[in-house]
Design an enzyme around this catalytic site. Structure first.
Site, PDB file in Angstrom:
ATOM      1  N   ASP A 225      31.581  29.295  10.973  1.00 53.16           N
ATOM      2  CA  ASP A 225      31.402  29.358  12.290  1.00 53.16           C
ATOM      3  C   ASP A 225      30.088  30.487  12.455  1.00 53.16           C
ATOM      4  O   ASP A 225      30.113  31.551  12.665  1.00 53.16           O
ATOM      5  CB  ASP A 225      32.524  30.264  12.901  1.00 53.16           C
ATOM      6  CG  ASP A 225      33.763  29.242  13.166  1.00 53.16           C
ATOM      7  OD1 ASP A 225      33.660  28.246  13.207  1.00 53.16           O
ATOM      8  OD2 ASP A 225      34.936  29.905  12.956  1.00 53.16           O
TER       9      ASP A 225
ATOM     10  N   LYS B 277      34.381  24.021   6.745  1.00 54.33           N
ATOM     11  CA  LYS B 277      34.725  23.288   8.089  1.00 54.33           C
ATOM     12  C   LYS B 277      33.315  23.500   8.862  1.00 54.33           C
ATOM     13  O   LYS B 277      32.995  24.604   9.112  1.00 54.33           O
ATOM     14  CB  LYS B 277      35.839  24.036   8.767  1.00 54.33           C
ATOM     15  CG  LYS B 277      36.317  23.331  10.099  1.00 54.33           C
ATOM     16  CD  LYS B 277      37.565  24.057  10.601  1.00 54.33           C
ATOM     17  CE  LYS B 277      37.285  25.206  11.517  1.00 54.33           C
ATOM     18  NZ  LYS B 277      36.686  25.059  12.492  1.00 54.33           N
TER      19      LYS B 277
ATOM     20  N   ASP C 297      34.918  19.286  11.949  1.00 61.09           N
ATOM     21  CA  ASP C 297      35.987  19.431  12.816  1.00 61.09           C
ATOM     22  C   ASP C 297      35.238  19.242  14.300  1.00 61.09           C
ATOM     23  O   ASP C 297      35.307  20.062  15.127  1.00 61.09           O
ATOM     24  CB  ASP C 297      36.437  21.020  12.834  1.00 61.09           C
ATOM     25  CG  ASP C 297      37.341  21.320  13.834  1.00 61.09           C
ATOM     26  OD1 ASP C 297      38.091  20.554  14.279  1.00 61.09           O
ATOM     27  OD2 ASP C 297      37.472  22.684  13.807  1.00 61.09           O
ATOM     28  N   LEU C 298      35.277  17.868  14.612  1.00 61.79           N
ATOM     29  CA  LEU C 298      34.720  17.487  15.934  1.00 61.79           C
ATOM     30  C   LEU C 298      35.649  16.882  17.002  1.00 61.79           C
ATOM     31  O   LEU C 298      35.582  16.774  18.216  1.00 61.79           O
ATOM     32  CB  LEU C 298      33.664  16.328  15.835  1.00 61.79           C
ATOM     33  CG  LEU C 298      32.411  16.988  14.895  1.00 61.79           C
ATOM     34  CD1 LEU C 298      31.145  15.759  14.700  1.00 61.79           C
ATOM     35  CD2 LEU C 298      31.729  18.366  15.486  1.00 61.79           C
ATOM     36  N   LYS C 299      36.842  16.917  16.364  1.00 60.05           N
ATOM     37  CA  LYS C 299      38.242  16.528  17.342  1.00 60.05           C
ATOM     38  C   LYS C 299      37.883  15.487  18.217  1.00 60.05           C
ATOM     39  O   LYS C 299      37.843  15.459  19.468  1.00 60.05           O
ATOM     40  CB  LYS C 299      38.705  17.744  17.937  1.00 60.05           C
ATOM     41  CG  LYS C 299      38.957  19.230  17.098  1.00 60.05           C
ATOM     42  CD  LYS C 299      39.512  20.142  18.192  1.00 60.05           C
ATOM     43  CE  LYS C 299      39.785  21.373  17.253  1.00 60.05           C
ATOM     44  NZ  LYS C 299      38.585  22.001  16.860  1.00 60.05           N
TER      45      LYS C 299
ATOM     46  N   HIS D 245      38.233  12.385  20.532  1.00 63.64           N
ATOM     47  CA  HIS D 245      39.039  12.062  21.754  1.00 63.64           C
ATOM     48  C   HIS D 245      38.268  11.046  22.808  1.00 63.64           C
ATOM     49  O   HIS D 245      37.453  11.362  23.519  1.00 63.64           O
ATOM     50  CB  HIS D 245      39.611  13.096  22.615  1.00 63.64           C
ATOM     51  CG  HIS D 245      40.530  12.817  23.385  1.00 63.64           C
ATOM     52  ND1 HIS D 245      41.299  13.852  23.999  1.00 63.64           N
ATOM     53  CD2 HIS D 245      41.088  11.640  23.900  1.00 63.64           C
ATOM     54  CE1 HIS D 245      42.210  13.166  24.923  1.00 63.64           C
ATOM     55  NE2 HIS D 245      42.284  11.823  24.754  1.00 63.64           N
ATOM     56  N   ASP D 246      38.519   9.824  22.625  1.00 65.60           N
ATOM     57  CA  ASP D 246      37.537   8.654  23.527  1.00 65.60           C
ATOM     58  C   ASP D 246      38.414   7.571  23.339  1.00 65.60           C
ATOM     59  O   ASP D 246      39.516   7.523  22.730  1.00 65.60           O
ATOM     60  CB  ASP D 246      36.162   8.746  22.620  1.00 65.60           C
ATOM     61  CG  ASP D 246      35.201   8.347  24.127  1.00 65.60           C
ATOM     62  OD1 ASP D 246      35.434   7.596  24.854  1.00 65.60           O
ATOM     63  OD2 ASP D 246      34.040   9.362  23.887  1.00 65.60           O
ATOM     64  N   ILE D 247      37.645   6.459  23.863  1.00 69.09           N
ATOM     65  CA  ILE D 247      38.233   5.247  23.734  1.00 69.09           C
ATOM     66  C   ILE D 247      38.447   4.807  22.251  1.00 69.09           C
ATOM     67  O   ILE D 247      37.578   5.153  21.527  1.00 69.09           O
ATOM     68  CB  ILE D 247      37.643   4.003  24.574  1.00 69.09           C
ATOM     69  CG1 ILE D 247      36.171   3.758  24.068  1.00 69.09           C
ATOM     70  CG2 ILE D 247      37.529   4.447  26.082  1.00 69.09           C
ATOM     71  CD1 ILE D 247      35.387   2.589  24.911  1.00 69.09           C
TER      72      ILE D 247
ATOM     73  N   THR E 294      46.103  25.492  19.880  1.00 65.09           N
ATOM     74  CA  THR E 294      46.941  26.777  19.804  1.00 65.09           C
ATOM     75  C   THR E 294      46.504  27.610  21.144  1.00 65.09           C
ATOM     76  O   THR E 294      47.040  28.809  21.422  1.00 65.09           O
ATOM     77  CB  THR E 294      47.027  27.361  18.636  1.00 65.09           C
ATOM     78  OG1 THR E 294      45.599  27.603  17.903  1.00 65.09           O
ATOM     79  CG2 THR E 294      47.742  26.724  17.573  1.00 65.09           C
TER      80      THR E 294
ATOM     81  N   ARG F 267      36.887  34.821   9.353  1.00 59.10           N
ATOM     82  CA  ARG F 267      36.426  36.152   9.349  1.00 59.10           C
ATOM     83  C   ARG F 267      37.124  36.853   8.166  1.00 59.10           C
ATOM     84  O   ARG F 267      36.455  38.074   7.946  1.00 59.10           O
ATOM     85  CB  ARG F 267      36.642  36.894  10.674  1.00 59.10           C
ATOM     86  CG  ARG F 267      35.609  36.335  11.734  1.00 59.10           C
ATOM     87  CD  ARG F 267      36.189  36.339  13.364  1.00 59.10           C
ATOM     88  NE  ARG F 267      37.102  35.602  13.580  1.00 59.10           N
ATOM     89  CZ  ARG F 267      37.979  35.596  14.655  1.00 59.10           C
ATOM     90  NH1 ARG F 267      37.224  36.301  15.835  1.00 59.10           N
ATOM     91  NH2 ARG F 267      38.968  34.706  15.023  1.00 59.10           N
TER      92      ARG F 267
HETATM   93  O1  C5P Z   1      37.706  33.731  11.700  1.00 55.84           O
HETATM   94  P1  C5P Z   1      38.916  32.809  11.807  1.00 55.84           P
HETATM   95  O2  C5P Z   1      39.712  32.744  10.416  1.00 55.84           O
HETATM   96  O3  C5P Z   1      39.890  33.174  13.023  1.00 55.84           O
HETATM   97  O4  C5P Z   1      38.663  31.312  12.073  1.00 55.84           O
HETATM   98  C1  C5P Z   1      39.389  30.505  12.314  1.00 55.84           C
HETATM   99  C2  C5P Z   1      38.955  28.903  12.628  1.00 55.84           C
HETATM  100  O5  C5P Z   1      39.869  27.980  12.930  1.00 55.84           O
HETATM  101  C3  C5P Z   1      37.941  29.184  13.723  1.00 55.84           C
HETATM  102  O6  C5P Z   1      36.888  27.867  13.312  1.00 55.84           O
HETATM  103  C4  C5P Z   1      38.606  28.671  14.927  1.00 55.84           C
HETATM  104  O7  C5P Z   1      37.834  27.907  15.801  1.00 55.84           O
HETATM  105  C5  C5P Z   1      39.859  27.586  14.298  1.00 55.84           C
HETATM  106  N1  C5P Z   1      40.721  27.378  14.961  1.00 55.84           N
HETATM  107  C6  C5P Z   1      41.653  28.330  15.197  1.00 55.84           C
HETATM  108  N2  C5P Z   1      42.774  27.911  16.040  1.00 55.84           N
HETATM  109  C7  C5P Z   1      43.143  26.712  16.302  1.00 55.84           C
HETATM  110  C8  C5P Z   1      42.241  25.800  15.966  1.00 55.84           C
HETATM  111  C9  C5P Z   1      41.020  26.024  15.259  1.00 55.84           C
HETATM  112  O8  C5P Z   1      41.471  29.384  15.086  1.00 55.84           O
HETATM  113  N3  C5P Z   1      44.147  26.513  16.971  1.00 55.84           N
END
Ligand code: C5P
Length: 243
Positions: free
Chosen positions: A14, A36, A63-65, A67-69, A127, A218
């Site tokens: 990130d 990722k 991780d581009l998720k 979602h389309d046709i 989430t 993090r």
């Molecule tokens: O820094 P941290 O450990 O919180 O990073 C978690 C990573 O997982 C981030 O890239 C965040 O966008 C991703 N993520 C998340 N919760 C989700 C889906 C993805 O924290 N439900």
């Protein structure tokens, strides 16, 4: 140390730019098997950043998720495969046909060029969504039912696993069984701060609940010694897998 532990630790890249991404891959690749790349970094740097990680001998979770046709998702999935990613994902809310078409076309492409097929994961319910978010978009079922329903749908459509909260891992594992990957963010080792994650688990507890790989950002990047922090997490994953 369990030899698979490193492939189960996914570091969330990130960061804002290419140089920072390269710094983290160089710093962590001895203890982290998969990096990722999400929407921010990919939109900023494009396929070059995927290539940089692959060139350093590490794996990429794109991780581009999608979602389309179905046709559009399948074509994008083939492009991800062509880039050499090891894992990519789609939204299960795109439906069975979308997921099945993507798996089938990626499989056909991999057979044709003789490359390994990447793992295709599905996102069930983000989430960041709660019951009120579902109600807002017209879904009245309990959130946990939706998560399990979408995980089963993804499995039936040929997906290799899901991305889910560690709190959902046990439910999904019970519904989908061994061999179905459960990749969980929201993981916090005892030594790290909670940050903005609300529903967290330790690496050991997440693995015990059925998680097969952990996405961690993090707790590693903010540690005084990031490589050592990744090493500590690796040891915890390894111990949870039985050494
Ligand atoms: O820094 P941290 O450990 O919180 O990073 C978690 C990573 O997982 C981030 O890239 C965040 O966008 C991703 N993520 C998340 N919760 C989700 C889906 C993805 O924290 N439900």
């Amino acid at each position: 140390m369990n030899k698979n532990a490193k492939d189960r630790l996914i570091f969330a890249l990130d960061v804002d730019d290419f140089d920072q991404a390269r710094y983290w891959v160089q710093t962590l690749k001895d203890n982290v098997g998969v990096f990722k790349i999400g929407k921010q970094l990919f939109t900023r740097c494009g396929p070059e950043v995927v290539k940089m990680v692959v060139d350093q001998g590490a794996d990429v979770f794109l991780d581009l998720k999608y979602h389309d046709i179905p046709n559009t998702v399948a074509k994008a999935a083939i492009e991800a495969t062509r880039l050499g990613v090891r894992i990519f994902n789609v939204h299960a809310l795109g439906g069975a046909q979308m997921m099945r078409t993507a798996v089938t076309e990626v499989e056909a492409y991999c057979r044709q060029v003789g490359c390994p097929r990447p793992q295709m994961l599905a996102v069930t319910i983000l989430t960041s969504s709660d019951q009120a978010t579902l109600t807002e978009i017209g879904i009245e079922r309990p959130l946990e039912d939706m998560v399990v329903r979408l995980a089963r749908l993804a499995q039936a459509a040929g997906c290799d696993g899901v991305v889910a909260s560690p709190k959902e891992a046990a439910l999904i594992h019970a519904a989908c069984g061994d061999g179905f990957a459960i990749v969980t963010p929201g993981v916090r080792p005892a030594f790290a701060a909670q940050d903005d994650q609300k529903r967290i688990m330790t690496p050991a507890d997440a693995i015990a609940a059925g998680a097969t790989a952990l996405v961690i950002g993090r707790p590693i990047s903010a540690a005084a010694d990031p490589l050592a922090a990744a090493g500590q997490i690796l040891a915890e994953i390894s111990a949870a897998l039985g050494g």
